[in-house]
Design an enzyme around this catalytic site. Structure first.
Site, short mmCIF file in Angstrom:
data_model
loop_
_atom_site.label_atom_id
_atom_site.label_comp_id
_atom_site.label_asym_id
_atom_site.label_seq_id
_atom_site.Cartn_x
_atom_site.Cartn_y
_atom_site.Cartn_z
N SER A 9 0.83 -1.20 0.00
CA SER A 9 0.00 0.00 0.00
C SER A 9 0.87 1.25 0.00
CB SER A 9 -0.91 0.03 1.23
OG SER A 9 -1.53 1.29 1.34
N HIS A 34 -1.22 -1.41 -4.26
CA HIS A 34 -2.47 -1.04 -3.62
C HIS A 34 -2.53 0.48 -3.45
CE1 HIS A 34 -6.06 -2.12 -1.28
NE2 HIS A 34 -5.75 -1.11 -0.49
N ASP A 36 -4.84 3.44 -1.95
CA ASP A 36 -5.93 3.77 -1.04
C ASP A 36 -6.41 5.19 -1.32
OD1 ASP A 36 -6.26 1.46 0.72
OD2 ASP A 36 -4.22 1.89 1.37
N MET A 38 -8.96 8.09 -0.30
CA MET A 38 -9.78 8.52 0.84
C MET A 38 -10.26 9.95 0.62
SD MET A 38 -7.42 7.08 3.94
CE MET A 38 -6.61 5.49 3.85
N HIS A 67 -8.49 0.95 -4.10
CA HIS A 67 -9.47 0.79 -3.02
C HIS A 67 -10.10 2.15 -2.75
CE1 HIS A 67 -10.02 -0.14 1.57
NE2 HIS A 67 -11.19 -0.05 0.94
N MET A 69 -12.20 4.41 -0.71
CA MET A 69 -12.84 4.69 0.58
C MET A 69 -13.48 6.07 0.46
SD MET A 69 -9.99 3.12 3.17
CE MET A 69 -8.64 3.16 1.99
N MET A 138 -11.42 -5.32 5.48
CA MET A 138 -10.61 -4.41 6.28
C MET A 138 -10.35 -5.05 7.64
SD MET A 138 -9.81 -1.79 4.51
CE MET A 138 -9.02 -0.93 5.89
N ASP A 174 -6.67 -6.14 4.39
CA ASP A 174 -6.02 -4.83 4.41
C ASP A 174 -6.04 -4.25 5.81
OD1 ASP A 174 -5.13 -2.25 4.02
OD2 ASP A 174 -6.66 -1.70 2.56
#
Length: 234
Positions: A9, A34, A36, A38, A67, A69, A138, A174
């Site tokens: 990540s 990965h 992330d 957000m 991913h 979020m 998660m 994760d």
């Protein structure tokens, strides 16, 4: 691909040198990268958007494991697909029309993932299994790196492994993945492992060794393959 998938990540990477970091972990043996995303709304942190994913895409041919979020997600799916995402995962908790989101991801030619927060039961995704290529569990509360693995999530992983058996769906975990916890997650049924600090802490000189150690932990201590089997080539 056979065996465990290691997906570092970049949330834990040096943000001042993300291109170099992505190249370094790719060369060090990462299977996926990965990313992330957000929004400061669905989770209490803000990271980056499609422009950063697009900027990183030329730095590696590795699978981009994106991913989201964010809530709502639908308005941004096409942008992340165009930016170079290979798998796009959205949260079952992020909106009321998750079927539409998954349909859209697949219509864009991408692998569709469904993500669950630690407190969400595995039953929440049962109606969605025909629409997904990956289930992301998660194992910490989403929003920040460096948190400790939540042991109760192992029951969720095991339940998902049962639900997805024979379907060719990857089970990804994760949060809090280390050389110690990766075996627990693998034994429960996971085959893909997101690792942040466990890979990036200490700098590029140790990336290959740390990725190899996480992989070995999954192989040695996990049952590998109790529900997974949809791994894609890197």
């Amino acid at each position: 691909m056979t065996g465990p998938i290691i997906s570092p990540s970049i949330l834990s990477a040096d943000f001042a040198a993300l291109g170099e970091e992505v190249r370094a972990v790719s060369e060090a043996g990462a299977d996926w990268i990965h990313l992330d995303v957000m929004d400061g709304h669905f989770v209490p942190n803000i990271t980056f958007g499609p422009a950063v994913v697009k900027a990183l895409r030329p730095h590696t041919a590795k699978h981009f494991d994106v991913h989201l979020m964010i809530a709502p997600a639908d308005a941004y799916l096409a942008a992340f697909a165009e930016a170079g995402a290979d798998t796009i995962s959205v949260h079952v908790e992020a909106g009321p029309h998750i079927h539409r989101s998954l349909q859209t991801i697949r219509s864009l030619g991408k692998r569709a993932g469904i993500a669950l927060n630690p407190g969400t039961p595995a039953s929440a995704i049962e109606p969605l299994l025909d629409m997904v290529d990956l289930v992301l569990v998660m194992t910490v509360n989403p929003g920040f790196g460096g948190q400790s693995f939540i042991p109760s999530t192992l029951e969720t992983i095991a339940r998902i492994a049962t639900l997805t058996k024979g379907r060719g769906i990857d089970i990804e975990v994760d949060g809090g993945i280390t050389t110690e916890t990766v075996g627990l997650a693998a034994r429960a049924g996971a085959n893909a492992f997101v690792a942040g600090n466990a890979v990036f802490k200490g700098g590029p000189a140790g990336y290959a060794e740390r990725i190899a150690a996480i992989r070995q932990g999954a192989i040695q201590h996990g049952a590998m393959g109790s529900g997974a089997g949809g791994a894609v080539s890197c």
